[in-house]
Design a protein around this motif. Sequence first.
Motif, mmCIF file in Angstrom:
data_model
loop_
_atom_site.group_PDB
_atom_site.id
_atom_site.type_symbol
_atom_site.label_atom_id
_atom_site.label_comp_id
_atom_site.label_asym_id
_atom_site.label_seq_id
_atom_site.Cartn_x
_atom_site.Cartn_y
_atom_site.Cartn_z
ATOM 1 N N CYS A 4 1.925 8.603 3.957
ATOM 2 C CA CYS A 4 1.097 7.612 4.636
ATOM 3 C C CYS A 4 -0.289 7.545 3.992
ATOM 4 O O CYS A 4 -0.955 8.562 3.837
ATOM 5 C CB CYS A 4 0.963 7.980 6.109
ATOM 6 S SG CYS A 4 -0.013 6.795 7.042
ATOM 7 N N ARG A 6 -2.510 5.383 5.337
ATOM 8 C CA ARG A 6 -3.386 4.890 6.388
ATOM 9 C C ARG A 6 -4.260 6.036 6.875
ATOM 10 O O ARG A 6 -3.860 7.207 6.827
ATOM 11 C CB ARG A 6 -2.556 4.348 7.559
ATOM 12 C CG ARG A 6 -1.754 3.108 7.217
ATOM 13 C CD ARG A 6 -2.674 1.915 7.106
ATOM 14 N NE ARG A 6 -1.922 0.717 6.711
ATOM 15 C CZ ARG A 6 -2.504 -0.454 6.451
ATOM 16 N NH1 ARG A 6 -3.801 -0.576 6.535
ATOM 17 N NH2 ARG A 6 -1.776 -1.480 6.089
ATOM 18 N N CYS A 12 -4.293 11.730 7.239
ATOM 19 C CA CYS A 12 -2.922 11.603 7.744
ATOM 20 C C CYS A 12 -1.931 12.156 6.725
ATOM 21 O O CYS A 12 -1.422 13.251 6.867
ATOM 22 C CB CYS A 12 -2.599 10.149 8.084
ATOM 23 S SG CYS A 12 -0.915 9.971 8.718
ATOM 24 N N CYS A 57 3.323 4.419 11.353
ATOM 25 C CA CYS A 57 3.318 5.863 11.132
ATOM 26 C C CYS A 57 3.289 6.575 12.486
ATOM 27 O O CYS A 57 2.459 6.257 13.339
ATOM 28 C CB CYS A 57 2.097 6.237 10.297
ATOM 29 S SG CYS A 57 1.830 8.005 10.134
ATOM 30 N N CYS A 60 -0.375 8.657 12.773
ATOM 31 C CA CYS A 60 -1.674 8.004 12.960
ATOM 32 C C CYS A 60 -1.537 6.620 13.588
ATOM 33 O O CYS A 60 -2.543 6.021 13.963
ATOM 34 C CB CYS A 60 -2.413 7.903 11.631
ATOM 35 S SG CYS A 60 -1.702 6.716 10.474
HETATM 36 ZN ZN LIG Z 1 -0.245 7.948 9.086
#
Ligand SMILES: [Zn+2]
Length: 93
Positions: A4, A6, A12, A57, A60
């Motif tokens: 991930c 993000r 994350c 995800c 997060c």
């Molecule tokens: Zn994430």
Amino acid sequence: MPICARSCSRGCEQPLYTAETKFNSGCGWPAFYDFIPGSVDRHEDNSFGMRRVEITCSNCGGHLGHVFEGEGFPTPTDQRHCVNSLSIKYKEQ
Ligand SMILES: [Zn+2]
């Protein structure tokens, strides 16, 4: 391994997919046919008479992309996880 991307500032980096499930869908974005169990949440959206499945995800909550099913790709799941290339980054396994 795709992880991930993000919320990078919050660290994350949760593993989302394995390299083995990546395939060429021709859509121009990274496509995977299966995800690492527990790493991705699905959100079904049936508005506008269309069934769309958003994926986020599980760690997060960041938006990853959408899942399309039953398109006839020669993969074990016949699913296409179309992931925004901005949502993932790659890390050596
Ligand atoms: Zn994430």
